[in-house]
Design an enzyme around this catalytic site. Structure first.
Site, mmCIF file in Angstrom:
data_model
loop_
_atom_site.group_PDB
_atom_site.id
_atom_site.type_symbol
_atom_site.label_atom_id
_atom_site.label_comp_id
_atom_site.label_asym_id
_atom_site.label_seq_id
_atom_site.Cartn_x
_atom_site.Cartn_y
_atom_site.Cartn_z
ATOM 1 N N GLY A 241 -4.692 -1.684 6.996
ATOM 2 C CA GLY A 241 -3.971 -0.613 7.656
ATOM 3 C C GLY A 241 -4.178 0.746 7.005
ATOM 4 O O GLY A 241 -4.818 0.884 5.962
ATOM 5 N N HIS A 242 -3.590 1.761 7.624
ATOM 6 C CA HIS A 242 -3.815 3.134 7.164
ATOM 7 C C HIS A 242 -3.211 3.381 5.780
ATOM 8 O O HIS A 242 -2.202 2.819 5.394
ATOM 9 C CB HIS A 242 -3.278 4.150 8.183
ATOM 10 C CG HIS A 242 -1.826 4.004 8.527
ATOM 11 N ND1 HIS A 242 -1.278 4.624 9.618
ATOM 12 C CD2 HIS A 242 -0.825 3.314 7.948
ATOM 13 C CE1 HIS A 242 0.004 4.340 9.684
ATOM 14 N NE2 HIS A 242 0.298 3.542 8.679
ATOM 15 N N ASN A 243 -3.913 4.214 5.015
ATOM 16 C CA ASN A 243 -3.492 4.654 3.687
ATOM 17 C C ASN A 243 -3.434 3.529 2.662
ATOM 18 O O ASN A 243 -2.790 3.675 1.616
ATOM 19 C CB ASN A 243 -2.138 5.373 3.744
ATOM 20 C CG ASN A 243 -2.225 6.708 4.449
ATOM 21 O OD1 ASN A 243 -2.036 6.786 5.656
ATOM 22 N ND2 ASN A 243 -2.539 7.758 3.704
ATOM 23 N N SER A 261 -0.168 1.605 3.753
ATOM 24 C CA SER A 261 0.285 2.071 2.436
ATOM 25 C C SER A 261 0.461 0.937 1.430
ATOM 26 O O SER A 261 1.333 0.993 0.562
ATOM 27 C CB SER A 261 1.585 2.869 2.566
ATOM 28 O OG SER A 261 1.392 3.994 3.407
#
Length: 352
Positions: A241-243, A261
């Site tokens: 997923g993002h970050n 994250s």
């Protein structure tokens, strides 16, 4: 990955693996093989005692064995770690197939893209504005590379990979078929009536020597970057997923889903079908077993973890042992209830 076999002598292979030769070092080896199927011209390995008898019966021209192993084959290479030596030798005997530098006539390359003259660009590849492809990199059929993408040297990008705009791929990266790098992360903000997309305008950085399996997806950061660290290996059908920040030499098995994250520090091992909530931190040296589930915000310390929610392996095994006894406990409880009932009835009769 397609490979090309090339023959070498046992002496040359022993030098590659850092092993000691017992027997004729001039024996020619063409291929690696399993103990059971190996034949003349093949090399196989054995490191587990339960396979010693199979090794003695093997028709391989050479065996890779542990130092001091009681296997008296005519030709062998003795090493500390036979499986590692086998892998190192396989890298030489079955080196990845290299394509001659060329650009297919159906490829669509932006005028301001910078593609190295030694790169291979296959059929129906598209490369966008201000993107670059490094020395010796192979871009196979149907790959789509967006704008402002940097692909380093000696990479192999397999068919139908999609690299969205503004992502960076370092050197010697292998992306298998169907990988998607830089799709928008799953981020929305709710108002009274609908969901509004949170900005997904960050980037993805894939560092040197990363290998990513087929149909794996790595989302771009909302803001900032998603990172896959140097030497990390991701299996097929993994979602990042993002970050997220995946450290160096991390290994992640198939069908694992990692929410936004999440930080996984260097040298962690993640089994298959593991589910990560968001904002988790996995400390260096942690091993997470298959089908585990990790709650959001948790810190996973070094050690071996298993279960849903995750717990130390010994606790998980103890709990699992108790759970497996539940049917028996249920039967024992039914028997006890019957005996208590009989005793109560006997007491009532005695008091009459």
């Amino acid at each position: 990955m397609t490979t090309e076999a090339r023959g070498l002598t046992v002496s040359e292979l022993a030098a590659r693996a850092g092993g000691r030769i017992a027997g004729d070092g001039n024996v020619a080896i063409q291929s690696v093989a399993a103990l059971e199927t190996a034949d003349q011209g093949d090399i196989a390995y054995v490191e587990d005692e339960k396979f010693f008898e199979a090794a003695r019966q093997s028709h391989a021209s050479c065996l890779i064995v542990s130092e001091g192993a009681p296997i008296d084959s005519p030709c062998r290479i003795e090493v500390a770690k036979p499986k590692l030596a086998f892998a190192l030798i396989a890298e030489v005997l079955h080196a990845p197939k290299r394509r001659e530098p060329s650009m297919h006539s159906t490829a669509v390359i932006a005028d301001n893209a910078d593609v190295a003259l030694t790169a291979f660009i296959g059929p129906h590849v598209s490369i966008g504005d201000n993107s670059s492809v490094g020395v010796g990199t192979q871009i196979h059929s149907g790959v789509s590379i967006g704008d402002n993408v940097a692909v380093g040297s000696e990479c192999v990008i397999h068919p139908n990979v999609v690299l969205y705009d503004n992502v960076m791929i370092a050197d010697r990266v292998i992306l298998h078929a169907g990988v998607v790098i830089g799709a928008d992360g799953f981020g929305y903000v709710r108002d009274d009536l609908s969901h509004h997309k949170f900005p997904q305008i960050g980037t993805v950085v894939i560092e040197d020597d990363v290998e990513i399996g087929a149909n794996t997806c790595v989302d771009r950061a909302a803001l900032g970057r998603t990172r896959i660290g140097r030497g990390a290996k991701l299996d097929n059908l993994v979602h990042v997923g993002h970050n997220c920040d995946i450290g160096e030499r991390v290994v992640i098995a198939g069908q694992t889903g990692i929410s936004g994250s999440v930080t996984i520090e260097d040298d962690c091992i993640i089994g298959g079908q593991v589910g990560f909530g968001d904002h988790i931190r996995v400390l260096s040296g942690a091993v997470i077993g298959s089908k585990a589930g990790i709650l959001p915000g948790k810190i996973v310390r070094p050690g071996v973890w298993w279960g849903i929610p995750i717990q130390p392996l010994e606790e998980y095994k103890r709990l699992n042992a108790h759970i497996s006894r539940l049917p028996r406990v249920r039967e024992e409880l039914k028997e006890l209830k019957e005996r208590v009932k009989e005793l109560e009835q006997a007491l009532l009769k005695g008091n009459e």
